[in-house]
Design an enzyme around this catalytic site. Structure first.
Site, PDB file in Angstrom:
ATOM      1  N   THR A  41       0.807  -1.228   0.000  1.00  0.00           N
ATOM      2  CA  THR A  41       0.000   0.000   0.000  1.00  0.00           C
ATOM      3  C   THR A  41       0.832   1.266   0.000  1.00  0.00           C
ATOM      4  O   THR A  41       0.463   2.257  -0.624  1.00  0.00           O
ATOM      5  CB  THR A  41      -0.930   0.004   1.247  1.00  0.00           C
ATOM      6  OG1 THR A  41      -1.814  -1.096   1.131  1.00  0.00           O
ATOM      7  CG2 THR A  41      -1.750   1.268   1.355  1.00  0.00           C
ATOM      8  N   THR A 100       1.472  -4.853   4.102  1.00  0.00           N
ATOM      9  CA  THR A 100       1.290  -5.304   5.486  1.00  0.00           C
ATOM     10  C   THR A 100       0.701  -6.721   5.578  1.00  0.00           C
ATOM     11  O   THR A 100       0.909  -7.403   6.572  1.00  0.00           O
ATOM     12  CB  THR A 100       0.358  -4.342   6.255  1.00  0.00           C
ATOM     13  OG1 THR A 100      -0.882  -4.248   5.546  1.00  0.00           O
ATOM     14  CG2 THR A 100       0.981  -2.971   6.406  1.00  0.00           C
ATOM     15  N   ARG A 156      -3.180 -25.825  14.779  1.00  0.00           N
ATOM     16  CA  ARG A 156      -3.665 -24.755  15.686  1.00  0.00           C
ATOM     17  C   ARG A 156      -4.708 -25.363  16.630  1.00  0.00           C
ATOM     18  O   ARG A 156      -5.801 -25.743  16.215  1.00  0.00           O
ATOM     19  CB  ARG A 156      -4.225 -23.595  14.881  1.00  0.00           C
ATOM     20  CG  ARG A 156      -3.173 -23.013  13.933  1.00  0.00           C
ATOM     21  CD  ARG A 156      -3.658 -21.749  13.280  1.00  0.00           C
ATOM     22  NE  ARG A 156      -3.835 -20.703  14.264  1.00  0.00           N
ATOM     23  CZ  ARG A 156      -4.935 -19.948  14.367  1.00  0.00           C
ATOM     24  NH1 ARG A 156      -5.939 -20.131  13.555  1.00  0.00           N
ATOM     25  NH2 ARG A 156      -5.014 -19.016  15.281  1.00  0.00           N
ATOM     26  N   GLN A 190      -4.450 -21.517  19.320  1.00  0.00           N
ATOM     27  CA  GLN A 190      -5.267 -20.521  18.609  1.00  0.00           C
ATOM     28  C   GLN A 190      -5.323 -19.202  19.390  1.00  0.00           C
ATOM     29  O   GLN A 190      -5.748 -18.186  18.858  1.00  0.00           O
ATOM     30  CB  GLN A 190      -6.686 -21.059  18.380  1.00  0.00           C
ATOM     31  CG  GLN A 190      -6.702 -22.185  17.356  1.00  0.00           C
ATOM     32  CD  GLN A 190      -8.043 -22.873  17.216  1.00  0.00           C
ATOM     33  OE1 GLN A 190      -9.081 -22.302  17.510  1.00  0.00           O
ATOM     34  NE2 GLN A 190      -8.018 -24.111  16.761  1.00  0.00           N
TER      35      GLN A 190
END
Ligand code: ASP
Length: 367
Positions: free
Chosen positions: A23, A99, A256, A288
């Site tokens: 971005t 990002t 997870r 998690q």
């Protein structure tokens, strides 16, 4: 803690900027209205302050620049080559990156640049640099200052791969993208910030890694991405998970789990995990939860995983564990060697033997 008002400079520091896209350098396509990566000249022309930077800057670019959703192991190797080919000519490196996958890249680089003795600072922005309210200018300017900063002995303040974003310097392999909207896009839940930047730079020296300056930095370019991440959830189905676990090329699984590393008491899960482990597949347990560590000895629901040869991922992020597996699998053909190394802290990515009291102390320090 070292507090310095401004980075003291003898000669002008030399910084290499690696522009990958994201971005920070994007502009709006007039036809579709969507943001697309633009070249580096656009970024510089949107930021007249660039000329005022108190460092000698050179730039290497991805051509074309990319949205970081397209980042991959080959491009990580390209970044590592750019750094290692220019290592002796610069005081520090700043990587401009989208990002979305920045935490994966910063984690991967932390393993691929072994015994790093210079700063590698990733940054980007939530608003393009051409926009009036952009966060890109401040992120880029400060990242360059941090990459230039030296201590009293003339050593870099932060010889690590880090993410600098919105006033916080975070160890790269501890970072998680937490916000798709606000400027506070990254956080590190299981490790303190390395520097907090306001009017002053507050470096937290005792949390920063010290490399062996007598040894060279060793770049590693080869990754083996035959890994998968899967999340447990109530109602998870045997027939679906089986296809993934029995995939012939699979070498590593990041699983997870719930809470402190727990899984349902369902016999098929344990059987599948045990069979995969016996075929040499490494299965790592990551919670998690964003804060805290896996403790498989805490509940029966976690202990059964230990019995099925699942390895603790301690307090690692998913991003760090996935890239650590790729790196170790690229380096070692023998899965047993990979298994042994998975439980070691290679670049400060896990806190081994963390107790809950210790973690709570960290939490208080962090927030
Ligand atoms: N999609 C963009 C990217 O990751 C988002 C950003 O840069 O913030 O490249």
């Amino acid at each position: 803690m070292t507090k310095c008002k401004e980075t003291k400079k003898m000669a002008k520091p030399k910084i290499l900027i690696i522009y990958t896209g994201g971005t920070i350098g994007m502009g709006m396509d007039p036809m579709t209205g969507v943001l697309e990566p633009l070249d580096f000249n656009h970024l510089v022309s949107s930021m007249p302050e660039f000329k005022l930077i108190q460092a000698e800057i050179d730039v290497r670019k991805f051509d074309p620049p990319i949205d970081s959703s397209d980042m991959d192991p080959m491009r990580w190797a390209e970044i590592v080559s750019m750094i290692s080919n220019n290592y002796n000519n610069y005081d520090g490196f700043v990587i401009l990156h989208g990002t979305d996958t920045m935490a994966y890249t910063s984690s991967a680089l932390s393993f691929m640049l072994e015994n790093l003795t210079k700063p590698v600072i990733l940054t980007g922005s939530q608003l393009p640099i051409g926009e009036l309210r952009t966060d890109g200018k401040e992120n880029l300017m400060t990242a360059i200052e941090i990459a230039s900063a030296k201590n009293a002995e003339g050593r870099p303040m932060v010889p690590e791969v880090c993410i600098f974003f919105n006033g916080k310097l975070i160890r790269g392999n501890r970072a998680i993208k937490i916000n798709a909207e606000g400027f506070h896009a990254f956080e590190s839940f299981n490790y303190p910030h390395l520097c907090d930047v306001g009017i002053n730079f507050q470096y937290h020296d005792h949390h920063i890694l010290t490399p062996d300056y007598r040894k060279p930095m060793v770049p590693h370019l080869k990754l083996d991405p035959n890994v998968i991440v899967f999340s447990l959830f109530p109602g998870i189905q045997d027939n679906i998970v089986r296809h993934v676990m029995e995939s012939p090329d699979l070498r590593g699984i990041v699983m997870r789990t719930f809470g402190s590393g727990n899984a349902p008491h369902t016999p098929w899960i344990m059987r599948l995990l045990d069979q995969a482990a016996h075929r040499g597949v490494n299965i790592v347990n990551i919670s998690q939860c964003l804060t805290g560590s896996v403790e498989m000895e805490r509940y029966g629901a976690g202990f059964q995983l230990k019995a099925a040869h699942v390895i603790s991922g301690y307090d690692s992020t998913v991003e760090a564990m996935v890239t650590k597996m790729m790196y170790l699998q690229g380096r070692y053909a023998d899965n047993k060697k990979v298994r042994e190394k998975l439980t070691e802290s290679l670049a400060g990515e896990i806190s081994i033997s963390v107790s809950y009291t210790h973690l709570r102390a960290h939490e208080t320090e962090l927030h």
